[in-house]
Design an enzyme around this catalytic site. Structure first.
Site, mmCIF file in Angstrom:
data_model
loop_
_atom_site.group_PDB
_atom_site.id
_atom_site.type_symbol
_atom_site.label_atom_id
_atom_site.label_comp_id
_atom_site.label_asym_id
_atom_site.label_seq_id
_atom_site.Cartn_x
_atom_site.Cartn_y
_atom_site.Cartn_z
ATOM 1 N N ASP A 1 -8.643 -11.953 -11.634
ATOM 2 C CA ASP A 1 -8.679 -13.116 -12.511
ATOM 3 C C ASP A 1 -7.299 -13.714 -12.765
ATOM 4 O O ASP A 1 -7.176 -14.929 -12.979
ATOM 5 C CB ASP A 1 -9.340 -12.760 -13.844
ATOM 6 C CG ASP A 1 -10.864 -12.721 -13.758
ATOM 7 O OD1 ASP A 1 -11.421 -13.084 -12.702
ATOM 8 O OD2 ASP A 1 -11.505 -12.313 -14.748
ATOM 9 N N GLU B 1 -3.985 8.664 1.425
ATOM 10 C CA GLU B 1 -2.805 9.464 1.100
ATOM 11 C C GLU B 1 -3.151 10.919 0.778
ATOM 12 O O GLU B 1 -2.496 11.555 -0.053
ATOM 13 C CB GLU B 1 -2.028 8.823 -0.054
ATOM 14 C CG GLU B 1 -2.874 8.293 -1.186
ATOM 15 C CD GLU B 1 -2.082 7.442 -2.170
ATOM 16 O OE1 GLU B 1 -0.846 7.478 -2.161
ATOM 17 O OE2 GLU B 1 -2.726 6.729 -2.964
ATOM 18 N N ASP C 1 2.501 10.800 -1.016
ATOM 19 C CA ASP C 1 1.373 11.606 -1.464
ATOM 20 C C ASP C 1 0.711 12.334 -0.303
ATOM 21 O O ASP C 1 0.199 13.456 -0.477
ATOM 22 C CB ASP C 1 0.352 10.735 -2.199
ATOM 23 C CG ASP C 1 0.770 10.456 -3.626
ATOM 24 O OD1 ASP C 1 1.048 11.409 -4.368
ATOM 25 O OD2 ASP C 1 0.827 9.267 -4.007
ATOM 26 N N HIS D 1 2.726 3.182 -10.237
ATOM 27 C CA HIS D 1 3.850 3.993 -10.705
ATOM 28 C C HIS D 1 4.880 3.198 -11.501
ATOM 29 O O HIS D 1 5.579 3.768 -12.339
ATOM 30 C CB HIS D 1 4.530 4.677 -9.515
ATOM 31 C CG HIS D 1 3.672 5.704 -8.841
ATOM 32 N ND1 HIS D 1 3.278 6.858 -9.457
ATOM 33 C CD2 HIS D 1 3.121 5.738 -7.599
ATOM 34 C CE1 HIS D 1 2.521 7.577 -8.637
ATOM 35 N NE2 HIS D 1 2.410 6.905 -7.503
ATOM 36 N N ARG E 1 -0.805 -3.722 -6.401
ATOM 37 C CA ARG E 1 -1.411 -2.391 -6.341
ATOM 38 C C ARG E 1 -1.853 -2.013 -7.746
ATOM 39 O O ARG E 1 -1.056 -1.986 -8.673
ATOM 40 C CB ARG E 1 -0.439 -1.334 -5.809
ATOM 41 C CG ARG E 1 -1.083 0.065 -5.815
ATOM 42 C CD ARG E 1 -0.359 1.084 -4.973
ATOM 43 N NE ARG E 1 0.885 1.524 -5.580
ATOM 44 C CZ ARG E 1 1.591 2.582 -5.148
ATOM 45 N NH1 ARG E 1 1.153 3.273 -4.104
ATOM 46 N NH2 ARG E 1 2.721 2.920 -5.726
#
Length: 256
Positions: A87, A152, A178, A48, A73
């Site tokens: 990576d 969620e 959520d 987000h 995240r």
């Protein structure tokens, strides 16, 4: 040079309770301020918050100087995005909106090198391997990577046991906002039905032997979750903390 030990994963396996903060401000100074606050870990948000791979890289570089674990995240359950954040040096990854064991298994394969997974080989370009200077990276990378899947939705709740049973899923994270929307209570994660669903989810996750975590913005809810067995808990969001503090400061001199 050796592969760094994933301190978050070590604490998770030990059964220790740990505390963190959600970081949405895409600025390295903001990351450093949070990193030296005394918390155990920070989540750099790529779902987000307006982060891309380069800003996530800068965030990981900024917190590397402090005794705090960096977690990323990613925006969605995407194999290519997983490869890129691994990576750049992320060792612990949160994947949002996991609803089935098949989705969880796909993400396990995404974080592991062959023959146990499908992670691409690109250590010459990877900060994670210090550009081929980490001598044991291929031998240790899979072990030091920690995968957290986010539950969620009602469908995710229904499949908790199956998701938790997937080898390579280290922890399950309950996303209250959520989840509340999925249960018909958009914007009200404190609703009785939502809180009971979260309590039940914690119980089932702990019974599976996997770690369980969540995010709160109120102390009373944090203590409730901890009493229910939540093992790793984000105590707030940097953007909300800044918004609250600036609003309170303005109100001291400009009352509504």
């Amino acid at each position: 040079m050796l592969t760094p030990i994933n301190q978050f994963k070590t604490a998770l396996r030990r059964g220790s309770t740990s505390f963190g903060l959600w970081v949405g401000l895409t600025d390295t100074v903001a990351v450093e301020i949070a990193a030296c606050a005394g918390l155990d870990w920070l989540v750099l948000d790529g779902e987000h918050a307006p982060n891309d791979v380069q800003s996530l890289l800068r965030g990981l570089q900024a917190l590397a100087a402090y005794p705090v674990s960096g977690i990323v995240r990613i925006p969605c359950a995407d194999v290519t995005m997983m490869k890129r954040v691994l990576d750049i040096g992320a060792q612990t990854i949160v994947v949002p909106m996991i609803e089935t064991a098949d989705q969880a298994h796909e993400m396990v394969r995404a974080v592991r090198y062959p023959p146990h997974g499908v992670r691409g080989i690109g250590t010459a370009l990877a900060r994670a391997a210090r550009w081929n200077r980490v001598s044991d990276y291929y031998q240790r990378a899979n072990e030091e990577t920690c995968l957290i899947v986010q539950i969620e939705s009602q469908r995710g709740l229904d499949n908790i046991e199956a998701i938790a049973a997937i080898d390579g899923v280290d922890a399950l994270f309950i996303g209250p906002s959520d989840l509340a929307a999925s249960l018909g209570h958009l914007g009200d994660s404190s609703h009785r039905e939502v809180r009971e669903a979260i309590r039940n989810a914690f119980e089932r996750i702990r019974a599976s032997g996997k770690g369980c975590g969540s995010l709160v913005v109120e102390e009373s809810v944090a203590r409730e979750y901890l009493s229910q067995g939540c093992q790793f808990l984000a105590l707030g969001v940097d953007t909300l903390l800044l918004a609250k503090a600036t609003r309170a400061l303005a109100a001291q001199f400009k009352p509504a």
